[in-house]
Design an enzyme around this catalytic site. Structure first.
Site, PDB file in Angstrom:
ATOM      1  N   GLU A 180       0.829  -1.217   0.000  1.00 33.45           N
ATOM      2  CA  GLU A 180       0.000   0.000   0.000  1.00 33.45           C
ATOM      3  C   GLU A 180       0.862   1.265   0.000  1.00 33.45           C
ATOM      4  O   GLU A 180       0.673   2.147   0.837  1.00 33.45           O
ATOM      5  CB  GLU A 180      -0.986   0.014   1.180  1.00 33.45           C
ATOM      6  CG  GLU A 180      -2.185  -0.893   0.971  1.00 33.45           C
ATOM      7  CD  GLU A 180      -3.429  -0.447   1.755  1.00 33.45           C
ATOM      8  OE1 GLU A 180      -3.655  -0.952   2.851  1.00 33.45           O
ATOM      9  OE2 GLU A 180      -4.167   0.423   1.238  1.00 33.45           O
ATOM     10  N   TYR A 221       0.277  -7.703  -1.842  1.00 34.20           N
ATOM     11  CA  TYR A 221      -0.811  -6.996  -1.164  1.00 34.20           C
ATOM     12  C   TYR A 221      -2.111  -7.559  -1.727  1.00 34.20           C
ATOM     13  O   TYR A 221      -2.562  -7.166  -2.801  1.00 34.20           O
ATOM     14  CB  TYR A 221      -0.703  -5.490  -1.396  1.00 34.20           C
ATOM     15  CG  TYR A 221      -1.906  -4.723  -0.912  1.00 34.20           C
ATOM     16  CD1 TYR A 221      -2.385  -4.905   0.375  1.00 34.20           C
ATOM     17  CD2 TYR A 221      -2.574  -3.836  -1.742  1.00 34.20           C
ATOM     18  CE1 TYR A 221      -3.499  -4.227   0.826  1.00 34.20           C
ATOM     19  CE2 TYR A 221      -3.688  -3.141  -1.299  1.00 34.20           C
ATOM     20  CZ  TYR A 221      -4.156  -3.344  -0.016  1.00 34.20           C
ATOM     21  OH  TYR A 221      -5.271  -2.678   0.419  1.00 34.20           O
ATOM     22  N   ASP A 281       0.781  -8.332   3.006  1.00 29.43           N
ATOM     23  CA  ASP A 281      -0.564  -8.222   3.563  1.00 29.43           C
ATOM     24  C   ASP A 281      -1.469  -9.175   2.794  1.00 29.43           C
ATOM     25  O   ASP A 281      -1.836  -8.899   1.657  1.00 29.43           O
ATOM     26  CB  ASP A 281      -1.042  -6.769   3.425  1.00 29.43           C
ATOM     27  CG  ASP A 281      -2.454  -6.563   3.949  1.00 29.43           C
ATOM     28  OD1 ASP A 281      -3.081  -7.550   4.378  1.00 29.43           O
ATOM     29  OD2 ASP A 281      -2.923  -5.422   3.910  1.00 29.43           O
ATOM     30  N   ASN A 323      -4.445 -10.152   3.776  1.00 33.88           N
ATOM     31  CA  ASN A 323      -5.855  -9.853   4.072  1.00 33.88           C
ATOM     32  C   ASN A 323      -6.658 -11.107   4.408  1.00 33.88           C
ATOM     33  O   ASN A 323      -7.815 -11.260   4.015  1.00 33.88           O
ATOM     34  CB  ASN A 323      -6.503  -9.055   2.937  1.00 33.88           C
ATOM     35  CG  ASN A 323      -6.391  -7.555   3.171  1.00 33.88           C
ATOM     36  OD1 ASN A 323      -6.593  -7.079   4.286  1.00 33.88           O
ATOM     37  ND2 ASN A 323      -6.078  -6.805   2.129  1.00 33.88           N
ATOM     38  N   ASP A 350      -1.889   1.749   9.871  1.00 28.93           N
ATOM     39  CA  ASP A 350      -2.786   0.873  10.647  1.00 28.93           C
ATOM     40  C   ASP A 350      -2.226  -0.547  10.749  1.00 28.93           C
ATOM     41  O   ASP A 350      -2.697  -1.346  11.553  1.00 28.93           O
ATOM     42  CB  ASP A 350      -4.228   0.896  10.112  1.00 28.93           C
ATOM     43  CG  ASP A 350      -4.336   0.816   8.604  1.00 28.93           C
ATOM     44  OD1 ASP A 350      -3.297   0.685   7.918  1.00 28.93           O
ATOM     45  OD2 ASP A 350      -5.478   0.874   8.107  1.00 28.93           O
TER      46      ASP A 350
END
Length: 252
Positions: A34, A100, A140, A142, A242
């Site tokens: 990101e 990602y 990441d 997710n 975050d």
DNA sequence: ATGGCGCGGGGTCCGCGA
């Protein structure tokens, strides 16, 4: 060799934090997700690092920066998907895949896209012999794999990242020979790599484990240490991502 | 600050993230 994966949530907003991170923790290879910037606008992180950037305007984007020479790289299959989410590099004879993954949604169109992204990833990974090659996939994902990877398994039941199809994807990665380094080092403990900005999640320890370092066996044998840098997330200033950086040290 | 979102694009809001 110290490898770090970090979803920065905009490299331009996090440049100071990233510079301090690599300095303080002696990072040799940094996989970022990101980055939220076009490749040619990626800021200079350090004179000591060589970077391969795969960015796009406004959203997504991945970059891998290294103190060691980047011997090969490939902006992977995601080009055909139209979103910058996959970056392969070869560093010190280690195959490093920085991803990602799409978040998706609860069984909507974006969820189909997430499944498709992982289908493509599995296809791409077929080239490796995980019993012989040194391979790491980090980033990441997710996906929150088990009940240990969500702060409340009842609240997260039926929610995206923790859906059966997503958990099956992580299961399949482990079945094919990848080892979840963070979980090996914390077999029974809830450890998180993401805390929502909203609702003071980090202060209430309401997190998720969405970032992973998966390695093939020849590389797992070289793992010396794992650090989850939650302290960076807890600071107010400068504004953190975050997500939390994860550092893995290898005996190399 | 005993509370509580932040990012980029092109804007004084919106779409997105998870």
């Amino acid at each position: 060799m110290r490898l770090c994966t970090f979803n920065v949530n905009s490299i331009r907003s996090r440049l100071e934090i990233v510079k301090n991170l690599v300095e303080e923790w002696g990072i040799d290879v940094l996989c970022m997700q990101e980055i939220k910037v076009e490749s040619d606008k990626f800021p200079l992180m350090s004179e000591d690092f060589e970077c391969v950037v795969h960015g796009q305007k406004r959203l997504n984007g991945v970059a891998t920066c290294s103190k060691y020479p980047i011997e090969e790289f490939e902006r992977g299959f995601d080009g055909e998907l139209g979103e910058a989410r996959f970056l392969y590099t070869l560093i010190n004879k280690i195959h490093i895949i920085n991803i990602y993954a799409p978040l998706g949604d609860n069984y909507g169109e974006r969820f189909e896209y997430k499944i498709y992204f992982y289908d493509k990833l599995f296809e791409w990974l077929k080239r490796f012999d995980l019993t012989k090659n040194k391979v790491v996939i980090c980033g990441d994902f997710n996906i929150s794999f088990t009940s240990l990877d969500v702060w409340d398994e009842f609240i997260w039941d039926g929610e995206v990242t923790h859906l059966p199809e997503e958990r099956a994807i992580m299961g399949k990665l482990l079945d094919m020979g990848f080892i979840d380094v963070i979980r090996e080092f914390y077999p029974d403990k809830k450890v998180f790599t993401f805390y929502d900005y909203r609702g003071g999640a980090v202060y209430k320890k309401e997190g998720l484990r969405l970032d992973y370092v998966l390695v093939s066996k020849p590389l797992f044998e070289k793992v010396r240490e794992v650090e989850i840098l939650t302290s960076i997330r807890r600071k107010r200033k400068p504004t953190p991502s975050d997500h939390v950086p994860v550092v893995v040290e290898f005996d190399l």
